[in-house]
Design a protein around this motif. Structure first.
Motif, PDB file in Angstrom:
ATOM      1  N   ASN A  31      33.634  32.280  42.124  1.00 64.52           N
ATOM      2  CA  ASN A  31      34.518  31.241  42.648  1.00 64.52           C
ATOM      3  C   ASN A  31      34.586  29.992  41.781  1.00 64.52           C
ATOM      4  O   ASN A  31      35.618  29.332  41.722  1.00 64.52           O
ATOM      5  N   GLN A  32      33.491  29.673  41.104  1.00 62.92           N
ATOM      6  CA  GLN A  32      33.474  28.473  40.273  1.00 62.92           C
ATOM      7  C   GLN A  32      33.988  28.737  38.863  1.00 62.92           C
ATOM      8  O   GLN A  32      34.497  27.822  38.218  1.00 62.92           O
ATOM      9  N   THR A  33      33.844  29.960  38.372  1.00 64.77           N
ATOM     10  CA  THR A  33      34.177  30.249  36.988  1.00 64.77           C
ATOM     11  C   THR A  33      35.301  31.272  36.854  1.00 64.77           C
ATOM     12  O   THR A  33      36.342  30.985  36.261  1.00 64.77           O
ATOM     13  N   LEU A  34      35.097  32.459  37.408  1.00 67.82           N
ATOM     14  CA  LEU A  34      36.067  33.539  37.184  1.00 67.82           C
ATOM     15  C   LEU A  34      37.437  33.262  37.790  1.00 67.82           C
ATOM     16  O   LEU A  34      38.461  33.427  37.109  1.00 67.82           O
ATOM     17  N   ALA A  85      39.551  43.471  25.487  1.00 67.72           N
ATOM     18  CA  ALA A  85      40.453  42.365  25.142  1.00 67.72           C
ATOM     19  C   ALA A  85      40.627  41.434  26.337  1.00 67.72           C
ATOM     20  O   ALA A  85      40.577  40.200  26.191  1.00 67.72           O
ATOM     21  N   LEU A  86      40.792  42.010  27.520  1.00 66.45           N
ATOM     22  CA  LEU A  86      40.933  41.196  28.733  1.00 66.45           C
ATOM     23  C   LEU A  86      39.662  40.401  29.012  1.00 66.45           C
ATOM     24  O   LEU A  86      39.720  39.218  29.352  1.00 66.45           O
ATOM     25  N   LYS A  87      38.512  41.050  28.863  1.00 67.65           N
ATOM     26  CA  LYS A  87      37.235  40.341  29.062  1.00 67.65           C
ATOM     27  C   LYS A  87      37.125  39.171  28.086  1.00 67.65           C
ATOM     28  O   LYS A  87      36.658  38.099  28.463  1.00 67.65           O
ATOM     29  N   GLY A  88      37.541  39.385  26.860  1.00 65.68           N
ATOM     30  CA  GLY A  88      37.489  38.323  25.858  1.00 65.68           C
ATOM     31  C   GLY A  88      38.343  37.125  26.236  1.00 65.68           C
ATOM     32  O   GLY A  88      37.976  35.980  25.967  1.00 65.68           O
ATOM     33  N   MET A  89      39.493  37.395  26.865  1.00 66.47           N
ATOM     34  CA  MET A  89      40.370  36.308  27.311  1.00 66.47           C
ATOM     35  C   MET A  89      39.695  35.461  28.387  1.00 66.47           C
ATOM     36  O   MET A  89      39.995  34.281  28.527  1.00 66.47           O
ATOM     37  N   VAL A  90      38.792  36.061  29.132  1.00 69.90           N
ATOM     38  CA  VAL A  90      38.062  35.339  30.180  1.00 69.90           C
ATOM     39  C   VAL A  90      36.826  34.666  29.594  1.00 69.90           C
ATOM     40  O   VAL A  90      36.615  33.460  29.764  1.00 69.90           O
ATOM     41  N   ILE A  91      36.011  35.429  28.894  1.00 73.26           N
ATOM     42  CA  ILE A  91      34.745  34.920  28.368  1.00 73.26           C
ATOM     43  C   ILE A  91      34.972  33.750  27.404  1.00 73.26           C
ATOM     44  O   ILE A  91      34.172  32.823  27.361  1.00 73.26           O
ATOM     45  N   GLY A  92      36.068  33.762  26.686  1.00 76.33           N
ATOM     46  CA  GLY A  92      36.376  32.683  25.757  1.00 76.33           C
ATOM     47  C   GLY A  92      36.540  31.330  26.428  1.00 76.33           C
ATOM     48  O   GLY A  92      36.483  30.294  25.762  1.00 76.33           O
ATOM     49  N   LEU A  93      36.719  31.325  27.752  1.00 73.61           N
ATOM     50  CA  LEU A  93      36.852  30.063  28.483  1.00 73.61           C
ATOM     51  C   LEU A  93      35.616  29.726  29.306  1.00 73.61           C
ATOM     52  O   LEU A  93      35.656  28.870  30.187  1.00 73.61           O
ATOM     53  N   PHE A  94      34.498  30.383  29.009  1.00 74.40           N
ATOM     54  CA  PHE A  94      33.216  30.030  29.626  1.00 74.40           C
ATOM     55  C   PHE A  94      32.638  28.827  28.897  1.00 74.40           C
ATOM     56  O   PHE A  94      32.802  28.674  27.685  1.00 74.40           O
TER      57      PHE A  94
END
Length: 130
Positions: A31-34, A85-94
């Motif tokens: 809820n806070q990140t994803l 690729a999709l995971k990278g789009m998310v992890i890159g904004l951690f």
């Protein structure tokens, strides 16, 4: 790194969903990140999936609604390259701290991330039309 983390946190926006004292660490992370990242990256996910359809399975546009839903699910679950690729789009904004939290339990958090992304794309299947 402090500047990057501050920028990313402010850029992404607020927590989405309920956070309480009873929330598990995975729920908190979700809820806070994803959720804020998935919301922020939504247009990119749509564009990326349209590119995936064009590269591999243009017949998607002829499928029934049920078959489109199944195709979305299968594409994300079975195509490892696309999934990464999709995971990278998310992890890159951690932020750095979020990344440290993520690597402690990446398997379960990846499942949550991909399930939320699948549901997000399914709920917007009309945007995936030609």
């Amino acid at each position: 790194m402090e500047t990057r983390d501050t920028f990313i946190s402010e850029f992404r926006g607020e927590t989405i969903g309920t956070v309480s004292n009873e929330s598990s660490s995975e729920e908190l992370f979700q809820n806070q990140t994803l959720r804020p990242i998935l919301k922020l990256q939504n247009d990119l996910f749509i564009e990326s999936f349209q590119n995936f359809i064009g590269k591999y399975k243009n017949e998607f546009y002829t499928f029934s609604p049920d078959k489109k839903m199944q195709f979305i699910e299968n594409a994300i679950q079975r195509d490892i390259k696309f999934r990464n690729a999709l995971k990278g789009m998310v992890i890159g904004l951690f932020t750095i701290e979020e990344y440290r939290e993520y690597i402690k339990n990446s398997s379960n958090l990846n499942k949550r991330m991909m399930n939320m992304l699948i549901e997000r794309l399914k709920s917007q299947v009309q945007l995936l039309e030609q």
